[in-house]
Write a protein that holds these residues in place. Structure first.
Motif, PDB file in Angstrom:
ATOM      1  N   LYS A 108      -5.865   5.638 -10.993  1.00  0.00           N
ATOM      2  CA  LYS A 108      -5.221   4.949 -12.070  1.00  0.00           C
ATOM      3  C   LYS A 108      -5.710   5.741 -13.192  1.00  0.00           C
ATOM      4  N   SER A 109      -6.695   6.257 -13.597  1.00  0.00           N
ATOM      5  CA  SER A 109      -6.532   7.064 -14.934  1.00  0.00           C
ATOM      6  C   SER A 109      -8.135   7.796 -14.542  1.00  0.00           C
ATOM      7  N   VAL A 110      -8.784   8.711 -15.671  1.00  0.00           N
ATOM      8  CA  VAL A 110      -9.618   9.616 -15.993  1.00  0.00           C
ATOM      9  C   VAL A 110     -10.301   9.269 -14.632  1.00  0.00           C
ATOM     10  N   ILE A 111     -10.694   7.806 -15.175  1.00  0.00           N
ATOM     11  CA  ILE A 111     -12.517   7.397 -14.544  1.00  0.00           C
ATOM     12  C   ILE A 111     -12.032   6.756 -13.791  1.00  0.00           C
ATOM     13  N   ALA A 112     -11.667   6.019 -13.470  1.00  0.00           N
ATOM     14  CA  ALA A 112     -10.395   4.917 -12.312  1.00  0.00           C
ATOM     15  C   ALA A 112     -10.303   5.700 -11.618  1.00  0.00           C
ATOM     16  N   GLN A 113     -10.191   5.985  -9.935  1.00  0.00           N
ATOM     17  CA  GLN A 113     -10.308   7.449  -9.017  1.00  0.00           C
ATOM     18  C   GLN A 113     -10.849   6.524  -8.321  1.00  0.00           C
ATOM     19  N   ARG A 114     -10.113   7.053  -6.824  1.00  0.00           N
ATOM     20  CA  ARG A 114     -11.523   6.522  -5.571  1.00  0.00           C
ATOM     21  C   ARG A 114     -10.608   7.678  -4.574  1.00  0.00           C
ATOM     22  N   LEU A 115     -10.655   7.522  -3.671  1.00  0.00           N
ATOM     23  CA  LEU A 115     -10.407   7.774  -1.959  1.00  0.00           C
ATOM     24  C   LEU A 115     -10.351   7.379  -1.573  1.00  0.00           C
ATOM     25  N   ILE A 116      -8.872   7.854  -0.702  1.00  0.00           N
ATOM     26  CA  ILE A 116      -8.832   6.191   0.521  1.00  0.00           C
ATOM     27  C   ILE A 116      -7.868   7.152   1.045  1.00  0.00           C
ATOM     28  N   ALA A 117      -7.768   5.721   1.985  1.00  0.00           N
ATOM     29  CA  ALA A 117      -7.525   6.317   3.474  1.00  0.00           C
ATOM     30  C   ALA A 117      -6.069   4.801   3.622  1.00  0.00           C
ATOM     31  N   GLU A 118      -4.895   5.196   3.510  1.00  0.00           N
ATOM     32  CA  GLU A 118      -3.806   4.444   3.069  1.00  0.00           C
ATOM     33  C   GLU A 118      -3.278   4.247   5.004  1.00  0.00           C
ATOM     34  N   ARG A 119      -3.335   2.581   5.426  1.00  0.00           N
ATOM     35  CA  ARG A 119      -2.456   2.866   6.172  1.00  0.00           C
ATOM     36  C   ARG A 119      -0.500   2.935   6.005  1.00  0.00           C
ATOM     37  N   LEU A 120       0.222   3.420   6.790  1.00  0.00           N
ATOM     38  CA  LEU A 120       1.838   3.555   6.302  1.00  0.00           C
ATOM     39  C   LEU A 120       2.622   2.767   7.151  1.00  0.00           C
ATOM     40  N   LEU A 121       1.962   2.970   8.230  1.00  0.00           N
ATOM     41  CA  LEU A 121       2.894   2.128   9.606  1.00  0.00           C
ATOM     42  C   LEU A 121       1.644   1.510  10.362  1.00  0.00           C
ATOM     43  N   PRO A 122       1.957   0.050  10.861  1.00  0.00           N
ATOM     44  CA  PRO A 122       3.356  -0.022  11.022  1.00  0.00           C
ATOM     45  C   PRO A 122       3.145  -0.772   9.446  1.00  0.00           C
ATOM     46  N   ILE A 123       3.948  -1.984   8.453  1.00  0.00           N
ATOM     47  CA  ILE A 123       3.511  -2.387   8.164  1.00  0.00           C
ATOM     48  C   ILE A 123       3.358  -3.395   7.702  1.00  0.00           C
ATOM     49  N   LYS A 124       2.526  -3.964   6.615  1.00  0.00           N
ATOM     50  CA  LYS A 124       1.732  -5.672   7.139  1.00  0.00           C
ATOM     51  C   LYS A 124       1.895  -6.544   6.187  1.00  0.00           C
ATOM     52  N   GLN A 125       2.686  -6.547   4.716  1.00  0.00           N
ATOM     53  CA  GLN A 125       2.841  -6.625   3.576  1.00  0.00           C
ATOM     54  C   GLN A 125       3.535  -5.625   2.999  1.00  0.00           C
ATOM     55  N   ILE A 126       5.057  -6.608   2.563  1.00  0.00           N
ATOM     56  CA  ILE A 126       4.976  -5.247   1.405  1.00  0.00           C
ATOM     57  C   ILE A 126       4.755  -5.913  -0.087  1.00  0.00           C
ATOM     58  N   GLY A 127       3.968  -4.294  -0.079  1.00  0.00           N
ATOM     59  CA  GLY A 127       3.815  -4.411  -2.565  1.00  0.00           C
ATOM     60  C   GLY A 127       2.281  -4.533  -2.224  1.00  0.00           C
ATOM     61  N   ALA A 128       1.821  -4.748  -0.596  1.00  0.00           N
ATOM     62  CA  ALA A 128       0.086  -4.786  -0.715  1.00  0.00           C
ATOM     63  C   ALA A 128      -0.179  -3.480  -0.291  1.00  0.00           C
ATOM     64  N   ILE A 129      -1.875  -3.014  -0.714  1.00  0.00           N
ATOM     65  CA  ILE A 129      -1.671  -1.412  -0.272  1.00  0.00           C
ATOM     66  C   ILE A 129      -2.774  -1.714   0.925  1.00  0.00           C
ATOM     67  N   ASP A 130      -2.547  -1.442   1.983  1.00  0.00           N
ATOM     68  CA  ASP A 130      -3.223  -1.924   3.129  1.00  0.00           C
ATOM     69  C   ASP A 130      -4.210  -0.611   3.568  1.00  0.00           C
TER      70      ASP A 130
END
Length: 371
Positions: A220-242
């Motif tokens: 998001k910015s130099v100090i706002a970072q994080r490691l994530i494992a995001e689920r792409l499929l199946p789609i639970k909600q449009i526009g929301a990061i799972d």
């Protein structure tokens, strides 16, 4: 005590190293700014695509009113037996713990799924090298070797996740590598993300995989970072990061990033896009009855796969920006350490020179006294 000539030679060597690390820091800061601009430029399209899908959802049925089953295959949830993990790392080193943290999280993710088959799609040379030392390549049929050799060394395209002629039951191991993409992060191309998403969607639609996760460094910015494992499929909600797994940076790491960004003249706050986001959100929330050239159901079926492509594209852009930020921080620390080493060596050299002068004076005085 060390020879003064040797100390001077070492100081000269450290000074040259400091010049290199300082130049690399400047280059990484410039590339970081461009990466931030690229991620920001892709945001309006992503937002509008998301809001068009939300608008279509309010005007059509996406689930069967009788059975409750999803009408689109990308919305269908089923038990996770076969998982595809897209691991996004860098092609180069000298970025601190950037690649190491991603690979550690990938290992944790694999360990958290002991009963599932996991296919790994490696993006980046560092991730490819790490995975190859631990997991085998997926077996390929002879007819698929020419079209899909599982590697993209410097290529811009994406190899299919699973070949049509590949026997789904034939696995090299519970965890195996099904794709490698090297050299695609130097200049992130949407065509690569779209091609990769098409192969992923095809495998998911054919029930060869039951879920898809992308593991990357969210920026998001130099100090706002994080490691994530995001689920792409199946789609639970449009526009929301799972988010299936996340790991925040430590306070000490944030301070280092802040100091490196300030010294390099890079902004530490995320760009304010609230006005643009609100304007785009009005499209999906509006109650206006839009007239579509095709039925809303048909439009939804055609646009939803593009949503997966833009999510992969976003992950690649943010990972590249995070890599440049990590390299800038690492080179700032290296430059600072080199300066400290030069000061320390200079102090040692001065002491050695003073000791030599003192010894010579004592010898002169002793000689004069003996006469």
């Amino acid at each position: 005590m060390a020879n003064i000539l040797d100390i001077r030679r070492r100081i000269r060597s450290v000074v040259n190293t400091r010049q290199i690390t300082k130049a690399m820091k400047t280059v990484s800061a410039a590339k970081l700014r461009r990466a931030q601009e690229s991620a920001l430029a892709a945001r309006p399209y992503s937002q509008m695509l998301t809001n068009v899908l939300k608008s279509l959802i309010s005007r059509t049925d996406i689930y069967d009113p009788v059975t409750g089953k999803a009408l689109h295959p990308l919305l269908a949830e089923r038990p996770e037996k076969n998982i595809l993990l897209i691991a996004v790392t860098g092609d180069k080193g000298l970025a601190g713990a950037f690649n190491t943290n991603i690979l550690k999280m990938a290992s944790k993710f694999i360990e958290s799924k002991p009963d599932q088959n996991i296919d790994i799609e490696c993006i980046g040379r560092k991730g490819r090298d790490f995975m190859r030392r631990r997991y085998p390549l997926a077996p390929k049929s002879p007819s698929a070797d020419g079209a899909n050799d599982g590697t993209n060394h410097g290529a811009r395209g994406a190899s299919p996740v699973h070949s049509d002629t590949e026997d789904a039951s034939a696995r090299a191991d519970r965890v195996q590598i099904v794709g490698e993409h090297i050299g695609v992060l130097g200049k992130v191309d949407y065509n690569f993300a779209a091609t990769l998403s098409e192969s992923v969607i095809a495998s998911y639609t054919r029930h060869e995989i039951d879920s898809v996760y992308v593991l990357f460094n969210e920026f998001k910015s130099v100090i706002a970072q994080r490691l994530i494992a995001e689920r792409l499929l199946p789609i639970k909600q449009i526009g929301a990061i799972d988010v299936a797994m996340a790991e925040e940076a430590s306070e000490e790491e944030r301070k280092k990033r802040l100091e490196a960004a300030k010294s390099a003249g890079v902004g530490v706050r995320a760009a304010d896009t609230s006005a643009v986001d609100e304007a785009a959100a009005t499209f999906g929330a509006s109650q206006v009855d839009y007239i579509y050239e095709q039925p809303p159901q048909q439009l939804f079926q055609g646009i939803l796969p593009k949503y997966i492509g833009i999510q992969i594209f976003r992950a690649l852009l943010e990972s590249v920006a995070a890599e440049h930020a990590a390299r800038m921080t690492a080179m700032d620390a290296a430059t600072s350490n080199a300066s400290d080493m030069i000061d320390s060596l200079t102090l040692i050299m001065n002491r050695a020179r003073q000791a030599k002068i003192t010894k010579e004076i004592i010898e002169i005085v002793s000689g004069a006294a003996a006469q």
